[in-house]
Scaffold this active site. Structure first.
Site, PDB file in Angstrom:
ATOM      1  N   HIS A 189     -17.195  58.439 111.559  1.00 37.59           N
ATOM      2  CA  HIS A 189     -16.506  58.168 110.289  1.00 37.59           C
ATOM      3  C   HIS A 189     -15.253  59.033 110.217  1.00 37.59           C
ATOM      4  CE1 HIS A 189     -16.442  56.449 106.289  1.00 37.59           C
ATOM      5  NE2 HIS A 189     -16.142  57.620 105.786  1.00 37.59           N
ATOM      6  N   SER A 247     -12.438  54.704 104.240  1.00 40.12           N
ATOM      7  CA  SER A 247     -13.623  55.057 103.464  1.00 40.12           C
ATOM      8  C   SER A 247     -13.410  54.619 102.006  1.00 40.12           C
ATOM      9  CB  SER A 247     -13.898  56.553 103.606  1.00 40.12           C
ATOM     10  OG  SER A 247     -15.231  56.845 103.270  1.00 40.12           O
ATOM     11  N   ASP A 298     -19.965  54.980 113.475  1.00 38.29           N
ATOM     12  CA  ASP A 298     -19.870  55.501 112.108  1.00 38.29           C
ATOM     13  C   ASP A 298     -21.267  55.571 111.498  1.00 38.29           C
ATOM     14  OD1 ASP A 298     -19.439  55.935 109.358  1.00 38.29           O
ATOM     15  OD2 ASP A 298     -17.514  54.897 109.420  1.00 38.29           O
TER      16      ASP A 298
END
Ligand SMILES: *[C@@H]1O[C@H](CO)[C@@H](O)[C@H](O)[C@H]1NC(C)=O
Ligand SMILES: *[C@@H]1O[C@H](CO)[C@@H](O)[C@H](O)[C@H]1NC(C)=O
Ligand SMILES: *[C@@H]1O[C@H](CO)[C@@H](O)[C@H](O)[C@H]1NC(C)=O
Ligand SMILES: *[C@@H]1O[C@H](CO)[C@@H](O)[C@H](O)[C@H]1NC(C)=O
Ligand SMILES: *[C@@H]1O[C@H](CO)[C@@H](O)[C@H](O)[C@H]1NC(C)=O
Ligand SMILES: *[C@@H]1O[C@H](CO)[C@@H](O)[C@H](O)[C@H]1NC(C)=O
Ligand SMILES: *[C@@H]1O[C@H](CO)[C@@H](O)[C@H](O)[C@H]1NC(C)=O
Ligand SMILES: *[C@@H]1O[C@H](CO)[C@@H](O)[C@H](O)[C@H]1NC(C)=O
Length: 544
Positions: A449, A193, A408
């Site tokens: 995610h 991320s 995601d």
């Protein structure tokens, strides 16, 4: 290897050492007496020794660890000055295992956080023998709170954008070499991320920092990601609108229909869509019939919203902004993202990084903001340079291992494909390099995610989601087949590039509850294919 911040070190930093029994060790005494010298702008605030299996119970606003199964290590806490004029600084830690493997790994952050990633210093670096480095990026905050950036806190924004990581890498290298009195053999990076963005940013600006980086679902195109997040929210909000869909509808109506249309195309009905590009999801099949309970079907407005959500985002002039959602993972749909209340992080970016308007709300969003964002690029945080030549070419020969979940919903996997393809195209057009020799992308079917926030629904998904990445359950084995960091070490040091990684899904994502299944992760552009046999075993699949 170059060590820009440590010009005064007496030891040779160019020596490439054989990693053998000669590798230096740490000890309780070396930790207690550690007193680093001559590292400009870096001061030590504490050095604490943890014997093997001591309780390591550390919490900051961004990350925490509470373990009692770590090998012995020395926790060094530093203040790293980032701008002496402004008095800005980062808090950075270096964890130094007694049984050092001669390598260093820097660990990234997530969102706007705001704290040393102690969870992975203890979860990844120290147990695998690496000296580990992580920084709070120059401020203290949770992952979703961006209010520290305003008003006009320029130095903090730049520190978060790239500077704190870079200066911490230099400080971490100098500290490690002084502590063990030996040159570092190789330097690695792992993050997901924002952590993915940080790794890419560092190799784009400072190619010498790392020999190999492992990055997950990178938030590397901030100036497009944030508008996209607002765009996705506006597609469905407010909850009173005719296009809103409740979490119950995502989980119990849309999700099952996605699976009905898409799951078996890959030959296996297992709740995992191996390649969602192969399925063009048609929400029309859920159209409400007269008199039907509208909690169980879709109105025309909801159907159009879904078409916008599953499509790439283009501006009116056909400028590509960002990828869309891919079918899969709706059952773990994060109500906080495309739901109520909306995901807070993007609005904070507009308020405090870009527009300096604390009253801004997403209803104020318009396409001019995208252009402005690209012009200002707050904190120079975009990490989208397609030219990785300096990092990848000889003599440096740096490597990138990139992974992303197909499901995601926080950062479209389309963003990962897009960045990979821009590097691919640039490399073909402007160099003699072959991207496959330095950059490999792995798509993880069904994974959301799964990056940074423990116990958050974004981490959901029916997927082989444990393979050594940050904040994952531990991999099945620490060997290169099951563990992305070891795969990277083998690629850099032995020249053996990873072509598949074996991920594991644990029951309840808890290793203590046992293995649910294993699956290969395939190197893009290949996808995983069921050959036949036991679908819970990775051996029943190949990559094609
Ligand atoms: C860490 O774990 C220990 C042992 O289970 C427990 O006593 C302690 O309260 C935990 N610390 C925190 C902050 O939860
Ligand atoms: C350091 O901070 C000062 C004061 O805010 C600012 O004027 C200067 O541009 C900053 N320098 C860098 C390199 O960021
Ligand atoms: C962050 O927290 C640390 C530890 O409490 C503190 O020493 C430091 O001053 C804080 N950093 C900033 C920029 O406020
Ligand atoms: C908002 O403030 C930041 C930090 O000072 C600055 O970089 C940016 O240009 C400002 N935005 C606008 C629209 O003026
Ligand atoms: C409509 O469906 C929802 C979800 O299944 C259910 O909770 C609700 O009771 C239903 N309403 C009526 C009027 O049947
Ligand atoms: C778009 O949004 C910006 C920032 O909120 C605002 O300054 C501008 O006036 C808006 N433009 C239009 C055409 O609404
Ligand atoms: C790519 O980067 C390298 C190293 O920084 C530079 O020498 C080269 O000119 C760049 N290539 C292009 C086409 O811009
Ligand atoms: C090659 O590099 C130039 C200069 O950076 C860039 O404009 C061009 O798009 C690159 N070619 C490809 C095919 O990406």
């Amino acid at each position: 290897m170059m060590l820009g911040a440590a010009p005064l070190l007496a030891i040779s930093v160019n020596a490439v050492l054989a990693i053998a029994a000669t590798t230096a060790r740490g000890s309780q005494a070396s930790c207690a007496h550690f007193s680093p010298r001559d590292i400009p702008g870096v001061s030590l605030t504490a050095a604490t020794y943890f014997p093997a299996n001591a309780r390591v119970d550390i919490t900051n606003i961004f990350s925490s660890i509470n373990a009692s199964d770590l090998p012995a290590f020395c926790r060094v806490e530093l203040v790293v000055v980032t701008n002496a004029t402004a008095g800005s600084f980062a808090n950075t830690e270096v964890w130094l295992p007694d049984d050092w493997n001669g390598r260093i790994v820097t660990i990234g952050n997530g969102g706007f956080g705001g704290g040393v990633t102690v969870s992975d210093l203890g979860g990844i670096a120290v147990p695998q023998g690496f000296a580990g480095v992580s920084t709070n990026t120059g401020h203290n905050s949770t992952a979703v709170d961006g209010s520290w950036a305003g008003p006009h806190n320029d130095n903090a924004i730049v520190d978060w954008g790239w500077r704190a990581v870079h200066l911490s890498v230099l400080a971490g290298k100098a500290i490690t070499e002084q502590y063990y009195r030996q040159a570092i053999h190789r330097s690695y990076y792992i993050g997901c991320s924002t952590g993915g963005r940080q790794g890419l940013k560092e190799i784009q600006m400072f190619p010498e920092s790392f020999d190999g980086i492992v990055i997950g679902s990178p938030a590397n195109w901030m100036t497009h990601l944030q508008p996209w997040s607002i765009h996705m929210n506006l597609n469905v909000l407010p909850p009173t609108s005719s296009h809103f869909m409740t979490q119950n509808m995502w989980v119990n109506v849309i999700g099952p229909e996605v699976m009905r249309q898409c799951d078996t195309l890959d030959g296996l009905k297992d709740g995992i869509i191996n390649d969602p590009r192969a399925c063009s999801f048609r929400p029309e099949t859920l159209t409400c019939r007269p008199g039907q309970n509208t909690s169980t079907c879709l109105t025309a407005d909801q159907i159009s919203a879904l078409h916008r959500i599953y499509a790439d985002y283009y501006e009116a002039d056909q400028t590509y902004i960002f990828g869309g959602y891919y079918p899969g993972g709706e059952d773990a749909f994060p109500e906080g993202l495309v739901g109520s209340p909306p995901f807070a992080l993007p609005a904070d970016w507009f308020r405090f990084f870009l527009l300096n308007d604390t009253q801004w709300t997403m209803e104020d969003y318009n396409a001019t903001d995208i252009v402005l964002g690209d012009e200002i690029n707050p904190g120079q945080s975009n990490a989208i340079d397609p030219n990785l030549t300096a990092f990848a070419a000889a003599p440096h020969n740096g490597k990138v291992l990139h992974y992303v979940g197909w499901a995601d919903q926080l950062i479209s996997p389309g963003n990962s494909l897009h960045y990979y393809e821009t590097v691919h195209e640039f490399t073909l057009g402007n160099s003699t390099l072959d991207i496959d020799d330095f950059y490999r992308l792995f798509l993880v079917p069904g994974m959301n995610h799964w990056c940074v926030l423990p116990a958050h629904p974004w981490r959901g998904g029916n997927a082989a989601n444990a393979f050594g990445g940050v904040s994952q359950p531990r991999p099945l084995s620490l060997d290169p087949q099951h563990n992305v960091l070891a795969a990277m070490v083998r690629w850099v040091e032995d020249g053996i590039a990873p072509s598949t990684i074996t991920g594991v899904k644990y029951h309840g994502d808890n290793p203590a509850s046992g293995v649910a299944f294993t699956r290969p992760l395939c190197k893009y552009p290949s996808t995983v294919r069921f050959k036949g046999g036991n679908p819970d075993s990775a051996d029943s699949f190949d990559c094609a």
